[in-house]
Motif scaffolding. Structure first.
Motif, PDB file in Angstrom:
ATOM      1  N   GLY A 256       0.831  -1.197   0.000  1.00  0.00           N
ATOM      2  CA  GLY A 256       0.000   0.000   0.000  1.00  0.00           C
ATOM      3  C   GLY A 256       0.867   1.248   0.000  1.00  0.00           C
ATOM      4  O   GLY A 256       1.849   1.330   0.748  1.00  0.00           O
ATOM      5  N   LEU A 257       0.526   2.200  -0.839  1.00  0.00           N
ATOM      6  CA  LEU A 257       1.281   3.459  -0.907  1.00  0.00           C
ATOM      7  C   LEU A 257       0.660   4.484   0.038  1.00  0.00           C
ATOM      8  O   LEU A 257      -0.497   4.866  -0.131  1.00  0.00           O
ATOM      9  N   GLU A 258       1.442   4.906   1.023  1.00  0.00           N
ATOM     10  CA  GLU A 258       1.015   5.889   2.005  1.00  0.00           C
ATOM     11  C   GLU A 258       2.193   6.783   2.359  1.00  0.00           C
ATOM     12  O   GLU A 258       3.337   6.312   2.436  1.00  0.00           O
ATOM     13  N   GLY A 259       1.907   8.054   2.624  1.00  0.00           N
ATOM     14  CA  GLY A 259       2.968   8.979   3.007  1.00  0.00           C
ATOM     15  C   GLY A 259       3.617   8.609   4.320  1.00  0.00           C
ATOM     16  O   GLY A 259       4.757   9.002   4.590  1.00  0.00           O
ATOM     17  N   THR A 260       2.917   7.847   5.155  1.00  0.00           N
ATOM     18  CA  THR A 260       3.447   7.437   6.459  1.00  0.00           C
ATOM     19  C   THR A 260       4.011   6.017   6.421  1.00  0.00           C
ATOM     20  O   THR A 260       4.181   5.387   7.459  1.00  0.00           O
TER      21      THR A 260
END
Length: 326
Positions: A256-260
């Protein structure tokens, strides 16, 4: 287009039937790729004709696409954005070159016809000539149609099981494993179209979307995809979290692509069965979707600046996968 034929005194019984209006599509129908609200184009194309070869189920236009040359009738009637009309040079040319696509009607200006004359001839499809003002009136203001419009039948819906079967067959033949892209309720057709284009450029196997809260394949989406609609499967699933679970049971690693995220993509091994999961515009991944992923990763950037658009982030992720695989 509104129909006010029933607003005044009723016509005598011998008058025209009130059923002559354009039929709407079934919003909830999911057995056809690109299902969504539909509206018939400026000329009915389903009427039978005498003489010549008829069309067939393999996508050959046959006589169903042969219309009288010259200016199209009712060209000023505006086309509602839907799955039955494609426009723009790349989208139309790709559809003409796709043997699986059933073609119904082709309209083009003099300049526009030059870019698609040869594939139209190969498919046996007559080009109806129109001027630029006719074309402008056919579409909503601001539509970049490039003087070309093609009426089509929707492509068949691909299913997840078929995509996994094709991937397994490729693995058995020693072919490189192609990544998958999962979009978690991305609603902007421009973004979905751009993701399809990136998926085609970087050799993904398919793009997976939710059946609800995702845009159907319309002229706008196909234009943004720049022809990728014809070659990149867009798979609709009822539930993203369940689809992720199915993939994991088949040995896929979901990122999953997430900034965190815990790691950057460059710090990961992306050479196996990889499915990248992208969140919606603004809200990102939903909680349950994020929890289902095997790992959350990030694309590093300058601190304090807004994150990438979902289609741009997908392109970066697919490039990194492609780079690692050489």
């Amino acid at each position: 287009m509104s129909d006010d034929r029933n607003s005044g005194p009723k016509r005598p019984a011998s008058g025209r039937s009130g059923r002559g209006g354009n039929a709407g599509g079934d919003r909830n129908r999911s057995n056809r790729r690109g299902s969504g609200p539909q509206k018939a184009g400026p000329q009915r194309s389903g009427a039978k004709r005498t003489g010549g070869k008829g069309g067939d189920s393999r996508g050959n236009a046959g006589n169903s696409g042969r219309q009288h040359a010259g200016r199209p009738r009712q060209a000023s009637q505006q086309i509602v954005d839907g799955p039955d009309w494609l426009y723009g040079a790349h989208a139309v040319r790709a559809a003409l070159m796709n043997p699986k696509r059933r073609l119904l009607r082709l309209i083009a200006t003099e300049n526009g016809s030059e870019t698609i004359a040869e594939p139209a001839r190969q498919r046996g499809l007559q080009i109806e000539k129109a001027d630029s003002k006719d074309m402008d009136r056919m579409f909503p203001p601001g539509t970049v149609h490039q003087g070309i419009a093609l009426r089509v039948a929707p492509l068949p819906d691909p299913v997840l099981a078929d995509i996994l079967g094709a991937s397994n067959a490729a693995d058995e033949n020693g072919e490189p494993t192609k990544p998958l892209v999962i979009l978690d309720q991305v609603t902007d057709p421009q973004n979905v179209g751009a993701v399809l284009r990136s998926a085609a450029v970087f050799g993904a196997r398919a793009v997976i979307v939710t059946r609800r809260n995702s845009p159907p394949i319309t002229g706008t989406l196909a234009k943004a995809a720049s022809g990728a609609v014809e070659q990149m499967p867009l798979v609709q699933v009822p539930n993203v979290a369940q689809a992720i679970a199915v993939l994991q049971s088949e040995g896929w690693f979901t990122v999953g692509l997430e900034g965190t995220g815990d790691k950057s993509l460059a710090q990961m091994d992306l050479t196996g069965k990889i499915a990248i999961v992208m969140g919606a515009e603004g809200t990102g991944l939903r909680r349950l979707t994020a929890e289902r992923c095997d790992l959350l990763a990030k694309i590093p950037g300058e601190p304090g600046f807004a994150s990438l658009n979902v289609s741009n982030a997908t392109a970066v992720a697919l490039y990194e996968i492609s780079r690692q695989r050489g």
